[in-house]
Write a protein that holds these residues in place. Structure first.
Motif, mmCIF file in Angstrom:
data_model
loop_
_atom_site.group_PDB
_atom_site.id
_atom_site.type_symbol
_atom_site.label_atom_id
_atom_site.label_comp_id
_atom_site.label_asym_id
_atom_site.label_seq_id
_atom_site.Cartn_x
_atom_site.Cartn_y
_atom_site.Cartn_z
ATOM 1 N N LEU A 68 0.709 -1.282 0.109
ATOM 2 C CA LEU A 68 -0.114 -0.029 0.096
ATOM 3 C C LEU A 68 1.114 1.353 0.031
ATOM 4 O O LEU A 68 0.557 2.224 -0.653
ATOM 5 N N ILE A 69 1.810 1.163 0.763
ATOM 6 C CA ILE A 69 2.710 2.421 0.758
ATOM 7 C C ILE A 69 3.641 2.521 -0.400
ATOM 8 O O ILE A 69 3.548 3.667 -0.940
ATOM 9 N N ASP A 70 4.050 1.479 -0.902
ATOM 10 C CA ASP A 70 4.874 1.596 -2.235
ATOM 11 C C ASP A 70 3.730 2.042 -3.572
ATOM 12 O O ASP A 70 4.198 3.061 -4.249
ATOM 13 N N VAL A 71 2.593 1.726 -3.356
ATOM 14 C CA VAL A 71 1.652 2.007 -4.448
ATOM 15 C C VAL A 71 1.337 3.567 -4.390
ATOM 16 O O VAL A 71 1.186 4.316 -5.382
ATOM 17 N N ALA A 72 1.162 4.000 -3.004
ATOM 18 C CA ALA A 72 0.805 5.174 -2.902
ATOM 19 C C ALA A 72 2.081 6.250 -3.324
ATOM 20 O O ALA A 72 1.617 7.440 -3.889
ATOM 21 N N LEU A 73 3.286 5.797 -3.010
ATOM 22 C CA LEU A 73 4.296 6.503 -3.552
ATOM 23 C C LEU A 73 4.467 6.596 -5.043
ATOM 24 O O LEU A 73 4.635 7.554 -5.733
ATOM 25 N N LEU A 74 4.166 5.646 -5.704
ATOM 26 C CA LEU A 74 4.001 5.572 -7.112
ATOM 27 C C LEU A 74 2.969 6.490 -7.673
ATOM 28 O O LEU A 74 3.032 7.189 -8.839
ATOM 29 N N LEU A 75 1.702 6.270 -7.277
ATOM 30 C CA LEU A 75 0.884 7.070 -7.584
ATOM 31 C C LEU A 75 0.952 8.691 -7.267
ATOM 32 O O LEU A 75 0.674 9.595 -8.071
ATOM 33 N N HIS A 81 2.449 13.930 -12.354
ATOM 34 C CA HIS A 81 3.350 14.068 -13.551
ATOM 35 C C HIS A 81 2.190 14.238 -14.823
ATOM 36 O O HIS A 81 2.677 14.824 -15.646
ATOM 37 N N SER A 82 1.159 13.517 -14.745
ATOM 38 C CA SER A 82 0.359 13.205 -15.720
ATOM 39 C C SER A 82 -0.594 14.545 -15.952
ATOM 40 O O SER A 82 -0.828 14.975 -16.993
ATOM 41 N N HIS A 113 12.455 11.470 -5.664
ATOM 42 C CA HIS A 113 13.308 11.705 -4.597
ATOM 43 C C HIS A 113 12.523 10.878 -3.494
ATOM 44 O O HIS A 113 13.007 9.945 -2.752
ATOM 45 N N LEU A 114 11.307 11.453 -3.138
ATOM 46 C CA LEU A 114 10.479 10.763 -2.253
ATOM 47 C C LEU A 114 10.322 9.265 -2.338
ATOM 48 O O LEU A 114 10.041 8.601 -1.563
ATOM 49 N N SER A 222 8.589 -1.824 -11.101
ATOM 50 C CA SER A 222 8.783 -1.991 -12.419
ATOM 51 C C SER A 222 7.590 -2.163 -13.450
ATOM 52 O O SER A 222 7.287 -1.431 -14.434
ATOM 53 N N VAL A 223 6.873 -2.888 -12.607
ATOM 54 C CA VAL A 223 5.447 -3.147 -13.351
ATOM 55 C C VAL A 223 4.424 -2.042 -13.435
ATOM 56 O O VAL A 223 3.913 -1.624 -14.441
ATOM 57 N N VAL A 224 4.475 -1.212 -12.273
ATOM 58 C CA VAL A 224 3.478 -0.193 -12.140
ATOM 59 C C VAL A 224 3.792 0.799 -13.302
ATOM 60 O O VAL A 224 3.081 1.574 -13.827
ATOM 61 N N ASN A 225 5.129 1.152 -13.071
ATOM 62 C CA ASN A 225 5.609 2.298 -13.981
ATOM 63 C C ASN A 225 5.604 2.046 -15.510
ATOM 64 O O ASN A 225 5.187 2.651 -16.022
ATOM 65 N N THR A 226 5.898 0.676 -15.532
ATOM 66 C CA THR A 226 5.860 0.235 -17.190
ATOM 67 C C THR A 226 4.233 0.275 -17.740
ATOM 68 O O THR A 226 4.021 0.900 -18.676
ATOM 69 N N ALA A 227 3.219 -0.045 -16.922
ATOM 70 C CA ALA A 227 1.890 0.122 -17.175
ATOM 71 C C ALA A 227 1.407 1.364 -17.252
ATOM 72 O O ALA A 227 0.706 1.740 -18.331
ATOM 73 N N TRP A 228 2.095 2.271 -16.532
ATOM 74 C CA TRP A 228 1.552 3.624 -16.604
ATOM 75 C C TRP A 228 2.126 4.259 -18.014
ATOM 76 O O TRP A 228 1.364 5.159 -18.609
ATOM 77 N N MET A 229 3.324 4.024 -18.240
ATOM 78 C CA MET A 229 3.969 4.388 -19.202
ATOM 79 C C MET A 229 3.261 4.033 -20.509
ATOM 80 O O MET A 229 2.988 4.910 -21.458
ATOM 81 N N VAL A 230 3.068 2.916 -20.853
ATOM 82 C CA VAL A 230 2.393 2.342 -21.997
ATOM 83 C C VAL A 230 0.927 2.756 -21.931
ATOM 84 O O VAL A 230 0.499 3.339 -23.170
#
Length: 313
Positions: A68-75, A81-82, A113-114, A222-230
């Motif tokens: 949950l924390i990692d997904v929150a950081l990714l979002l 950014h989007s 950085h965060l 890696s998976v979340v970032n790639t899915a977002w980019m694509v």
């Protein structure tokens, strides 16, 4: 993601000492975090001096909390950014043209950085752990991804992309002799963009997965970032560029692969095989080019009519 369109017939923003200092400080901060970010993707056994590592991140109390924390950081990185990359949002913000791009670079860098600072490892099986000598092949691929991404920024306009040209009011790309040559219609496809439509994203995707040691949290990252980019490129960047450029951009996308580099065009001359390029096998059009992306993280093209582009990273 972000869209920035810079027309060659529009003068650079009015800059001053303050905007020059701000853009320089932001650029230096970005460059340091950019290097740390790539160091973050490698295990400590390979690059022990990197300040942030997946395996040395704090360990979550339980797997669910860590995810949950990692997904929150990714979002927290992905959403602003989007949104801030959209032309209409930038118009609403009404920032000084000299500081608009440096501000975008700053917020992107802060959230990168965060992510590294507060990333959580969690209890899960190791995905893979490749030993020598095979790990050296993976590291070579990782280095290729890094260099491919970094040099692709110069195929566009590195200094405009990271806000230095705006902050100084100087076209550094032209000053250093890196600007592409206009053709009759103002469109140029060169270098990395002659090989694939989104080379910045290509380099990033390679870096995300080309690691000798893949932990579960690294795989999540890696998976979340790639899915977002694509997804962002498909549903935000490419439709916007198609609306902006029209049929020429659609034709460009039809002649080059999205992410996997192809030898169908010569990255140096823009010519095809009959024009003397050893890497080309099919004709190309010099009037079509990827305008680009800066939000999903990758695609960038140079449309000479709109010189540096629509960034979706």
């Amino acid at each position: 993601m972000e869209n920035t369109v810079h027309k060659t017939d529009v003068p650079l923003p009015t800059a001053n000492v303050f905007t020059a200092i701000v853009s320089t400080v932001i650029y230096l901060y970005m460059f340091v975090i950019f290097l740390c970010y790539w160091g973050f993707l490698l295990p400590s056994t390979i690059l022990p001096i990197a300040p942030y590592k997946f395996e040395t991140s704090r360990v979550a109390d339980d797997t669910g909390t860590g995810i949950l924390i990692d997904v929150a950081l990714l979002l927290a990185f992905i959403i602003p950014h989007s949104i801030l990359a959209r032309t209409e949002v930038k118009a609403m913000m009404n920032l000084s043209p000299a500081l608009e791009r440096p501000f975008f670079v700053l917020q992107t860098t802060i959230f990168m950085h965060l992510q590294m600072q507060f990333w959580q490892e969690f209890d899960a099986p190791l995905i893979w752990n490749v030993q020598e000598p095979y790990s050296w092949g993976i590291l070579a691929l990782f280095l290729f991804g890094f260099l491919f991404l970094f040099t692709a920024t110069f195929a566009l306009d590195h200094f405009w992309l990271f806000g230095l040209s705006q902050g100084y009011g100087i076209d550094f790309n032209k000053a250093f002799g890196l600007a592409a040559t206009d053709d009759a219609d103002g469109f140029v496809v060169r270098w990395h963009y002659a090989l694939c439509a989104h080379p910045i994203m290509t380099g990033m995707m390679i870096g995300l997965f080309a690691t000798p040691t893949m932990t579960a949290s690294h795989l999540l990252f890696s998976v979340v970032n790639t899915a977002w980019m694509v997804g962002a490129i498909k549903h935000l960047e490419e439709p916007q560029l198609t609306d902006l450029i029209g049929e020429r951009y659609s034709e460009y996308l039809a002649t080059v692969p999205r992410y996997v580099p192809s030898g169908s065009r010569c990255p140096f001359t823009g010519g095809n095989a009959s024009g003397g390029c050893p890497f080309s096998s099919r004709p190309h059009r010099t009037d079509a080019i990827p305008l680009a992306s800066n939000g999903s993280g990758g695609g960038y093209g140079t449309v000479k009519k709109y010189e540096s582009p629509v960034l979706l990273e």
